[in-house]
Design a protein around this motif. Structure first.
Motif, PDB file in Angstrom:
ATOM      1  N   PRO A   1      29.954  46.861  31.227  1.00  0.00           N
ATOM      2  CA  PRO A   1      31.222  46.117  31.183  1.00  0.00           C
ATOM      3  C   PRO A   1      31.793  45.756  32.555  1.00  0.00           C
ATOM      4  CG  PRO A   1      31.574  48.432  30.651  1.00  0.00           C
ATOM      5  CD  PRO A   1      30.096  48.222  30.702  1.00  0.00           C
ATOM      6  N   GLU A   2      31.478  46.558  33.569  1.00  0.00           N
ATOM      7  CA  GLU A   2      32.077  46.338  34.889  1.00  0.00           C
ATOM      8  C   GLU A   2      31.231  45.428  35.781  1.00  0.00           C
ATOM      9  OE1 GLU A   2      35.046  47.405  35.771  1.00  0.00           O
ATOM     10  OE2 GLU A   2      35.333  48.385  33.826  1.00  0.00           O
ATOM     11  N   MET A   3      30.203  44.797  35.208  1.00  0.00           N
ATOM     12  CA  MET A   3      29.376  43.902  36.015  1.00  0.00           C
ATOM     13  C   MET A   3      30.231  42.789  36.617  1.00  0.00           C
ATOM     14  SD  MET A   3      26.237  41.404  34.845  1.00  0.00           S
ATOM     15  CE  MET A   3      25.031  42.702  34.648  1.00  0.00           C
ATOM     16  N   ASN A   4      30.080  42.577  37.918  1.00  0.00           N
ATOM     17  CA  ASN A   4      30.833  41.530  38.607  1.00  0.00           C
ATOM     18  C   ASN A   4      30.074  40.213  38.568  1.00  0.00           C
ATOM     19  OD1 ASN A   4      33.284  42.765  39.667  1.00  0.00           O
ATOM     20  ND2 ASN A   4      31.933  44.027  40.904  1.00  0.00           N
ATOM     21  N   LEU A   5      30.775  39.143  38.200  1.00  0.00           N
ATOM     22  CA  LEU A   5      30.199  37.802  38.155  1.00  0.00           C
ATOM     23  C   LEU A   5      31.075  36.871  38.969  1.00  0.00           C
ATOM     24  CD1 LEU A   5      29.474  37.659  34.322  1.00  0.00           C
ATOM     25  CD2 LEU A   5      27.817  38.143  36.116  1.00  0.00           C
ATOM     26  N   ARG A   6      30.435  35.862  39.518  1.00  0.00           N
ATOM     27  CA  ARG A   6      31.192  34.860  40.281  1.00  0.00           C
ATOM     28  C   ARG A   6      31.057  33.524  39.569  1.00  0.00           C
ATOM     29  NH1 ARG A   6      33.699  34.518  44.992  1.00  0.00           N
ATOM     30  NH2 ARG A   6      33.875  32.502  46.045  1.00  0.00           N
ATOM     31  N   LEU A   7      32.172  33.029  39.053  1.00  0.00           N
ATOM     32  CA  LEU A   7      32.176  31.780  38.308  1.00  0.00           C
ATOM     33  C   LEU A   7      32.832  30.673  39.123  1.00  0.00           C
ATOM     34  CD1 LEU A   7      33.235  33.036  34.752  1.00  0.00           C
ATOM     35  CD2 LEU A   7      30.933  32.797  35.710  1.00  0.00           C
ATOM     36  N   ALA A   8      32.287  29.473  39.010  1.00  0.00           N
ATOM     37  CA  ALA A   8      32.852  28.322  39.713  1.00  0.00           C
ATOM     38  C   ALA A   8      34.288  28.083  39.251  1.00  0.00           C
ATOM     39  CB  ALA A   8      31.989  27.084  39.443  1.00  0.00           C
ATOM     40  N   LEU A   9      35.159  27.766  40.204  1.00  0.00           N
ATOM     41  CA  LEU A   9      36.576  27.460  39.972  1.00  0.00           C
ATOM     42  C   LEU A   9      37.407  28.681  39.580  1.00  0.00           C
ATOM     43  CD1 LEU A   9      36.232  24.122  37.947  1.00  0.00           C
ATOM     44  CD2 LEU A   9      36.430  24.421  40.432  1.00  0.00           C
ATOM     45  N   ILE A  10      36.741  29.814  39.315  1.00  0.00           N
ATOM     46  CA  ILE A  10      37.469  31.015  38.912  1.00  0.00           C
ATOM     47  C   ILE A  10      37.337  32.113  39.953  1.00  0.00           C
ATOM     48  CG2 ILE A  10      37.647  32.845  37.177  1.00  0.00           C
ATOM     49  CD1 ILE A  10      36.738  30.847  35.091  1.00  0.00           C
ATOM     50  N   GLY A  11      36.139  32.289  40.465  1.00  0.00           N
ATOM     51  CA  GLY A  11      35.889  33.339  41.445  1.00  0.00           C
ATOM     52  C   GLY A  11      35.290  34.569  40.793  1.00  0.00           C
ATOM     53  N   ASN A  12      35.512  35.732  41.385  1.00  0.00           N
ATOM     54  CA  ASN A  12      34.943  36.972  40.873  1.00  0.00           C
ATOM     55  C   ASN A  12      35.658  37.413  39.603  1.00  0.00           C
ATOM     56  OD1 ASN A  12      33.094  37.186  42.977  1.00  0.00           O
ATOM     57  ND2 ASN A  12      34.554  38.261  44.292  1.00  0.00           N
ATOM     58  N   ILE A  13      34.863  37.845  38.636  1.00  0.00           N
ATOM     59  CA  ILE A  13      35.410  38.285  37.357  1.00  0.00           C
ATOM     60  C   ILE A  13      34.443  39.295  36.755  1.00  0.00           C
ATOM     61  CG2 ILE A  13      34.299  36.463  36.009  1.00  0.00           C
ATOM     62  CD1 ILE A  13      36.828  36.324  34.304  1.00  0.00           C
ATOM     63  N   LYS A  14      34.957  40.240  36.005  1.00  0.00           N
ATOM     64  CA  LYS A  14      34.106  41.234  35.359  1.00  0.00           C
ATOM     65  C   LYS A  14      33.621  40.707  34.008  1.00  0.00           C
ATOM     66  CE  LYS A  14      36.199  45.226  37.644  1.00  0.00           C
ATOM     67  NZ  LYS A  14      35.063  45.377  38.569  1.00  0.00           N
ATOM     68  N   LEU A  15      32.461  41.209  33.589  1.00  0.00           N
ATOM     69  CA  LEU A  15      31.854  40.733  32.356  1.00  0.00           C
ATOM     70  C   LEU A  15      32.744  40.997  31.147  1.00  0.00           C
ATOM     71  CD1 LEU A  15      29.468  39.453  30.908  1.00  0.00           C
ATOM     72  CD2 LEU A  15      28.337  41.685  30.881  1.00  0.00           C
ATOM     73  N   TRP A  16      33.440  42.127  31.122  1.00  0.00           N
ATOM     74  CA  TRP A  16      34.265  42.435  29.958  1.00  0.00           C
ATOM     75  C   TRP A  16      35.443  41.468  29.831  1.00  0.00           C
ATOM     76  CZ3 TRP A  16      39.412  43.769  29.846  1.00  0.00           C
ATOM     77  CH2 TRP A  16      40.008  44.219  31.036  1.00  0.00           C
ATOM     78  N   HIS A  17      35.865  40.871  30.926  1.00  0.00           N
ATOM     79  CA  HIS A  17      36.930  39.865  30.854  1.00  0.00           C
ATOM     80  C   HIS A  17      36.453  38.644  30.066  1.00  0.00           C
ATOM     81  CE1 HIS A  17      38.568  41.634  34.883  1.00  0.00           C
ATOM     82  NE2 HIS A  17      39.025  42.289  33.830  1.00  0.00           N
ATOM     83  N   ILE A  18      35.219  38.219  30.333  1.00  0.00           N
ATOM     84  CA  ILE A  18      34.655  37.060  29.634  1.00  0.00           C
ATOM     85  C   ILE A  18      34.507  37.360  28.148  1.00  0.00           C
ATOM     86  CG2 ILE A  18      32.646  35.547  29.447  1.00  0.00           C
ATOM     87  CD1 ILE A  18      32.158  35.993  32.428  1.00  0.00           C
ATOM     88  N   ALA A  19      33.960  38.530  27.842  1.00  0.00           N
ATOM     89  CA  ALA A  19      33.770  38.904  26.441  1.00  0.00           C
ATOM     90  C   ALA A  19      35.102  38.974  25.706  1.00  0.00           C
ATOM     91  CB  ALA A  19      33.048  40.248  26.360  1.00  0.00           C
ATOM     92  N   LEU A  20      36.108  39.523  26.368  1.00  0.00           N
ATOM     93  CA  LEU A  20      37.428  39.649  25.747  1.00  0.00           C
ATOM     94  C   LEU A  20      38.013  38.280  25.410  1.00  0.00           C
ATOM     95  CD1 LEU A  20      39.789  41.466  24.889  1.00  0.00           C
ATOM     96  CD2 LEU A  20      40.670  41.291  27.234  1.00  0.00           C
ATOM     97  N   VAL A  21      37.824  37.316  26.307  1.00  0.00           N
ATOM     98  CA  VAL A  21      38.340  35.965  26.058  1.00  0.00           C
ATOM     99  C   VAL A  21      37.736  35.380  24.784  1.00  0.00           C
ATOM    100  CG1 VAL A  21      38.308  33.579  26.901  1.00  0.00           C
ATOM    101  CG2 VAL A  21      38.890  35.449  28.462  1.00  0.00           C
TER     102      VAL A  21
END
Length: 293
Positions: free
Chosen positions: A154-174
């Motif tokens: 869950p704590e995997m760090n990802l870097r998304l365009a226009l958003i920046g760094n975000i954790k994987l669980w944030h994406i799943a929660l959305v």
């Protein structure tokens, strides 16, 4: 090398995520073109009735394959586009930690549980009473893969365009929240199927952490079918075993040729892993395609 051969090569060297995307695109494009041409001759066939998952139990008994087939078909260009983008994203993350076979098993079983939740929801929720609907799309399977990866890391760090760094669980929660928000608005059964797939992804990882791979049985069946229809390969260098005392020069030259060929294949695959398939020259693509035959 023409485009068709190029696509064949990408399929052969691609991982399971790539193959799943190919299958989904082909099963969307081929029927769409074929039945569109039939309509020009006044022939209308609703093939979704044969591959889509109906919300009725009687229909499932008559067409049991639809509990799996629905997750490989899509209704509309943007429907498949979004699902394939998400499949590519979630699938690549999943195989960072797990095997290609586990990805395939999770895709199919996540779709199955999503389909079961879909059917059951029409039996118990008054909002869906007395409705008839068909479900198609890979969303439940994709949600299973996304939530499985999130549950494991869950704590995997990802870097998304226009958003920046975000954790994987944030994406799943959305995605989970969006499905819940849209439940009473539109496509209620479809969003419940998504949540069913997500539930299986969570259960799958928890079971795996306790030593049980829920996809092992399915993968064993798939391996059996694959071996059943695969041509039997001859034993390599059979002549060497017939006459071990007098090895011929032809046998030796064959071994050397094979070693050189394999070495060149390995070098090309290393180049693909470092710089991507597009970095290959036309000659390298041609050589890899011929070697894969």
């Amino acid at each position: 090398m023409n485009i068709l051969n190029d696509l064949k090569l990408q399929y052969k060297i691609g991982d399971m995520t790539t193959k799943l995307i190919f299958w989904n695109i082909l099963l969307f494009a081929i029927p769409s073109v074929a039945f569109a041409l039939l309509q020009l001759f006044g022939i209308t066939i609703s093939y979704y009735n044969y591959v889509g998952l109906s919300n009725g139990l009687n229909d499932l008994l008559l067409k049991p394959w639809t509990i799996i087939s629905y997750s490989f078909f899509h209704n509309g260009f943007f429907h498949i586009l979004f699902n394939m983008l998400m499949l590519n994203f979630a699938g690549k993350l999943f195989v960072t930690f797990f095997t290609q076979k586990q990805l395939l098993g999770l895709y199919i079983l996540g779709g199955v549980l999503g389909g079961i939740v879909y059917i059951v929801s029409y039996l118990f929720f008054p909002l869906l009473a007395n409705q008839h609907a068909l479900l198609v799309g890979a969303s439940a399977s994709v949600m299973a893969i996304l939530i499985a990866t999130t549950t494991y890391q869950p704590e995997m760090n990802l870097r998304l365009a226009l958003i920046g760094n975000i954790k994987l669980w944030h994406i799943a929660l959305v995605f989970i929240v969006l499905d819940f928000i849209q439940l009473p608005i539109e496509n209620t059964g479809g969003h419940l199927a998504h949540l069913g797939g997500a539930l299986f992804g969570f259960i799958y990882i928890k079971a795996l952490q306790n030593g049980t791979d829920l996809s092992s049985g399915l993968n064993a069946v798939l391996d059996w079918f694959a071996n059943l229809f695969s041509p039997k390969k001859a034993t390599p260098f059979k002549k060497v075993h017939r006459n071990p005392k007098s090895p011929s020069t032809k046998t030796t030259s064959k071994i050397v040729t094979k070693d050189k060929t394999q070495q060149q294949i390995d070098e090309i695959l290393d180049k693909i892993s470092q710089s991507g398939y597009d970095s290959l020259t036309a000659d390298e693509k041609e050589f890899l395609f011929k070697a894969g035959k």
